[in-house]
Scaffold this motif. Structure first.
Motif, PDB file in Angstrom:
ATOM      1  N   SER A 309       0.133 -19.897   3.205  1.00 50.44           N
ATOM      2  CA  SER A 309      -0.645 -18.896   3.934  1.00 50.44           C
ATOM      3  C   SER A 309      -0.756 -17.621   3.106  1.00 50.44           C
ATOM      4  O   SER A 309       0.095 -17.334   2.263  1.00 50.44           O
ATOM      5  N   LYS A 311      -2.004 -13.320   3.483  1.00 50.57           N
ATOM      6  CA  LYS A 311      -2.379 -12.218   4.361  1.00 50.57           C
ATOM      7  C   LYS A 311      -3.082 -11.178   3.501  1.00 50.57           C
ATOM      8  O   LYS A 311      -2.511 -10.693   2.525  1.00 50.57           O
ATOM      9  N   ASP A 381      -5.632 -13.369   7.994  1.00 50.62           N
ATOM     10  CA  ASP A 381      -4.700 -14.453   7.675  1.00 50.62           C
ATOM     11  C   ASP A 381      -5.503 -15.649   7.198  1.00 50.62           C
ATOM     12  O   ASP A 381      -6.498 -16.034   7.829  1.00 50.62           O
ATOM     13  N   ASP A 571       2.051  -5.996   2.885  1.00 48.00           N
ATOM     14  CA  ASP A 571       1.633  -6.527   4.170  1.00 48.00           C
ATOM     15  C   ASP A 571       0.862  -5.427   4.916  1.00 48.00           C
ATOM     16  O   ASP A 571       1.337  -4.301   5.023  1.00 48.00           O
TER      17      ASP A 571
END
Length: 661
Positions: A309, A311, A381, A571
Motif C-alpha cells: 500500500s 499513502k 491511499d 504521512d
C-alpha cells in the motif's frame, strides 16, 4: 464510602465474591485501586482516564463496579476478538461470581453478520471456476442451518479476508431495510433488538464511530439510555474515530456498485436501460481514477507498479489535469447510472437502494473536486487493486465532546498504554479530555527480576541499508540460543520481508530445524496457533502484532524490535498534526514524535511479560535509544528492567532461560 465503593471493595477482598468463585484468585492492590476509581466515576457520573499496566487485571477492574452499580452500560473494545472474549467469557464469569441477573448483549457491525437475502443470491455471484470460493460458500450454507445469531465468527477457520464474505453480508449501501423479504429474520436487526433490551452491551470502537457519522448501526439509539460508557484499549480510539468521521471515495465503491447494478438490472429490468453500457462506464471511471492516483512510472506513461500500500499527499495528485478529469468522468458515470436506476426505482427496492448509492457516490466526487473543509486533512491511499480518496479530521476531540455533552453519564477510558506522564497527555490532549480525572497503576510483575533489556551498541543505524539484515542475523543468534520462542516486531513491511528472508536463509544454510513465520503468509490467528504449537519458531510481525497478542508462559521469551517506532514524517495525517502543533509554537518532535514512539514502544515491549512467572529478553535494535537525549525518555516509558551492555550478556541470559525449560 458510597454503597457502590463498599460493594467493590468487598468483591475484590481476599475473602470476597471473586475469591469465593475462583480458588486461584489473588488480591491485587493495583486492581482494587483502579476498581474503586471506576466506582467513584460511576457514582459521580464523571470522566476517568486510567492506564493499567500489564497484569493489573483492568478488565475486571472496570467490569465489577459496572455490574455492581446496576447501571445500564455500553462497553466498547478495539477488536471483535476482544468483544467475543468479554461477551463469551469475562461477563458471564463475573455475573455468576457476583450473583447478578444482568442481561448482556453483543453488537457488531453489519459485516460480521450473515445476510440471508444476499446468501440466496451469492451462488449466482461467485466465479464458477473458483473452487475455493464455492467450498467456502458451501460451508456458510451448512452453518446457516445451525446458527441462532448469524455471527460469522462462529465458523471456525473462516478467513476474514475471504472474497465470499462481502457476498453474504450487507452494507449500509446495499441493505434493503424493511423492504427486504427476509427483514423479519434479519440477524443484524435481531442483534440490535437484543442490544436495546440488555443491561450491558458490548460493541467496538469502529462501530461506535461509524454510528456517530452515519447514525445507522444502532449505537445512536442505544447511547442516550446508557449511564456508563467504558472504552477498553482506548489507545486505539483516536485512530478508529479518525477513520470513520471523515469521507472516503474509492474505486472499489464504484466497481462494486456497478457490479450490483448490472446484476440487478439484467435480472429484474432487462431491456429497460443499457445496463452493460452504464456499468462499463463506471468500470472505466474507476480504472481512470486509480490510474490518475497511481501516476506514471516511465517515459512511456505506463502506470507505476504498486506493492502493498502507498499513502500520497493530496497535492501530489489533486492539482494534475488527469486527476480532475478522472473525477469528472466518475461524476458523469454516476449521474448516468443514477438517472437509469431512478427511472425504474418503483419496480423493486433493489433499484431504489442502488439509486441512493449512485447519488452518494456522485456527491463524493463533487466533495473531492472542491477544497477540503476547515480542520480536515486529505490524502490518497493506493493498493494493488484500488485507490481511496480520504478526508479526515485531525482528531476526535469535537466528535467526542458532542457525545459527552448530550447526556450525563460516567465515561471510562482505559488501556495499558495511554501516555508517559501522570496526566496521560498523549491520549487526553487530542481527545479533549484534559480536565478528566487520570489514574496510572503500574504492572505488579517483577520486571527487575524476570526481564532484561539489551540495546546493541555496535549496530547499523536504522537508516543504513544493512540495518534490517543485521536485525535478522541478531534474531537468528537469539533464537538459536533460546531454541525458538522469539518474536521480531518491525516498523515497516519492507523490513518484515528482509528480516523474514534473512532468518530463513540463515537457518536453512546451517540446517537448523527452526520454523520461520512471517505476517501475511497465513491469517493472524493461524500464525499464532502455529507459533504456539511449534516452540522452535520465530514469528516476524509488523503493526498488527505490536499489541493484542497474549502469549503467557515460556512459549515467548525473546522480543526483538527493529527500530524506534516513530510515526512516518511524510504521512499526510502526521504532517497535518505537526503543522498544527508548530502553529501553536510547540516542539513537534518532542510533543508528537517522541510521545507517539513512547506509547508504541510500550505496546511492543508489552508482548514479553504476560504473567507473574514469565521471564524474557527485550532487544531494541536501535542505538538511538542509548545515544540520543530522547532515548532516556523512551527507556523511562518502559517497565523498569536491568539493561545488558554486551551481546554475550544477552546470550547468557537467554541460555539460562533455555536451560530452565
Amino acid at each position: 464510602m458510597s454503597p457502590l465503593r463498599g460493594a467493590v471493595q468487598q468483591a475484590f477482598a481476599a475473602t470476597g465474591s471473586l475469591a469465593q468463585a475462583d480458588p486461584g484468585y489473588t488480591e491485587r492492590e493495583v486492581q482494587s485501586r483502579m476498581a474503586l476509581a471506576v466506582a467513584e466515576a460511576i457514582d459521580e457520573r464523571s470522566t476517568l482516564v486510567a492506564e493499567a499496566g500489564t497484569g493489573v487485571g483492568k478488565t475486571f477492574a472496570y467490569l465489577v463496579p459496572t455490574l455492581l452499580s446496576g447501571a445500564r452500560a455500553l462497553i466498547s473494545t478495539a477488536t471483535k476478538s476482544l468483544q467475543d472474549q468479554l461477551f463469551l467469557r469475562d461477563l458471564p464469569r463475573l455475573r455468576d461470581a457476583l450473583g447478578l441477573p444482568t442481561s448482556v448483549a453483543l453488537l457488531k457491525g453489519r459485516a460480521s453478520y450473515l445476510c440471508t437475502y444476499r446468501l440466496k443470491q451469492a451462488r449466482h455471484s461467485i466465479d464458477p471456476g473458483d473452487g475455493w470460493a464455492a467450498r467456502t460458500l458451501a460451508r456458510i450454507e451448512s452453518w446457516t442451518q445451525l446458527t441462532n445469531n448469524g455471527d460469522l465468527a462462529e465458523i471456525d477457520g473462516l478467513d476474514e479476508r475471504s472474497s465470499v464474505i462481502p457476498l453474504v453480508t450487507s452494507t449500509r449501501e446495499n441493505c434493503l431495510g424493511s423492504e427486504c423479504p427476509d427483514y423479519r429474520s434479519c440477524h443484524v436487526m435481531k442483534a440490535r433488538r437484543e442490544a436495546m433490551a440488555a443491561d450491558v452491551v458490548v460493541v467496538n470502537h469502529h462501530l461506535f464511530f461509524a454510528d456517530m457519522s452515519l447514525r445507522e448501526s444502532g449505537v445512536a439509539e442505544l447511547l442516550p439510555s446508557v449511564e456508563v460508557a467504558v472504552f477498553d484499549e482506548a489507545h486505539q480510539l483516536a485512530e478508529a474515530g479518525v477513520a470513520f468521521l471523515g469521507a472516503t471515495l474509492s474505486s472499489g465503491q464504484l466497481l462494486d456498485t456497478a457490479r450490483d447494478m448490472l446484476a440487478t438490472g439484467l435480472q429484474q429490468a432487462r431491456g429497460l436501460a443499457p445496463w452493460q453500457d452504464l456499468a462499463a462506464a463506471c468500470d472505466r471511471a474507476a480504472r481512470e481514477l486509480r490510474l490518475a492516483c497511481v501516476g506514471a512510472s516511465g517515459a512511456d506513461g505506463s502506470p507505476r507498479a504498486v506493492r502493498g500500500s502507498m499513502k500520497l499527499r493530496w497535492d501530489e495528485r489533486a492539482e494534475r489535469t488527469q486527476f480532475g478529469a478522472a473525477l469528472t468522468q466518475a461524476a458523469t458515470a454516476c449521474v448516468g447510472a443514477h438517472m437509469a436506476l431512478d427511472a425504474v426505482s418503483e419496480l423493486s427496492p433493489d433499484f431504489a437502494k442502488l439509486a441512493d448509492r449512485m447519488a452518494t457516490l456522485h456527491e463524493l466526487t463533487q466533495r473531492f473536486a472542491d477544497s477540503a473543509l476547515p480542520g480536515q486533512v486529505r490524502w490518497i491511499d493506493i493498493t494493488a487493486n484500488q485507490c481511496r480518496l480520504v478526508e479526515s479530521p485531525l482528531d476526535i476531540r469535537d466528535a467526542l465532546h458532542e457525545q459527552m455533552a448530550s447526556a450525563p453519564k460516567a465515561w471510562i477510558f482505559t488501556s495499558a498504554t495511554l501516555g508517559e506522564d501522570d496526566r496521560l497527555s498523549w491520549f487526553t490532549e487530542p481527545a479533549g479530555l484534559s480536565e478528566a480525572t487520570t489514574l496510572r497503576v503500574g504492572s505488579p510483575f517483577d520486571y527487575a527480576e524476570h526481564a532484561r533489556l539489551y540495546v546493541p551498541s555496535s549496530f547499523p543505524k536504522p537508516n543504513e541499508p544493512d540495518h534490517a539484515l543485521a536485525v535478522g542475523r541478531l534474531a537468528v543468534r537469539c533464537a538459536r540460543t533460546l531454541g525458538g520462542r522469539t518474536f521480531v516486531l518491525t516498523t515497516t513491511l519492507r523490513a518484515l520481508q528482509t528480516i523474514g528472508d534473512t532468518l530463513r536463509a540463515e537457518f536453512d544454510s546451517a540446517g537448523d530445524e527452526m520454523t520461520v513465520l512471517v505476517q501475511g503468509q497465513l491469517p493472524k490467528r493461524q500464525l499464532m496457533q502455529t507459533f504456539l504449537a511449534q516452540p522452535r519458531s520465530v514469528l516476524v510481525g509488523s503493526q498488527t502484532f505490536w499489541e493484542g497478542i497474549d502469549v503467557p508462559g515460556d512459549a515467548l521469551q525473546c522480543v526483538l524490535i527493529d527500530k524506534l517506532p516513530f510515526p512516518p514524517p511524510n504521512d499526510p495525517l502526521v504532517e497535518a498534526r505537526v503543522k498544527r502543533l508548530e502553529g501553536k509554537g510547540r516542539n513537534a518532535f518532542s510533543d508528537y514524535f517522541v510521545a507517539e514512539a513512547a506509547v508504541s514502544l510500550k505496546q511492543g515491549a508489552g508482548r514479553l511479560i504476560r504473567s507473574e512467572t514469565d521471564r524474557g529478553l527485550l532487544v531494541v535494535c536501535d542505538p538511538r535509544l542509548t545515544t540520543m537525549n530522547y532515548g532516556k525518555r523512551l527507556i523511562q516509558a518502559l517497565p523498569a528492567m536491568p539493561r545488558l551492555e554486551a551481546e554475550a550478556d544477552a546470550m547468557d541470559w537467554l541460555s539460562m532461560l533455555a536451560a530452565e525449560q
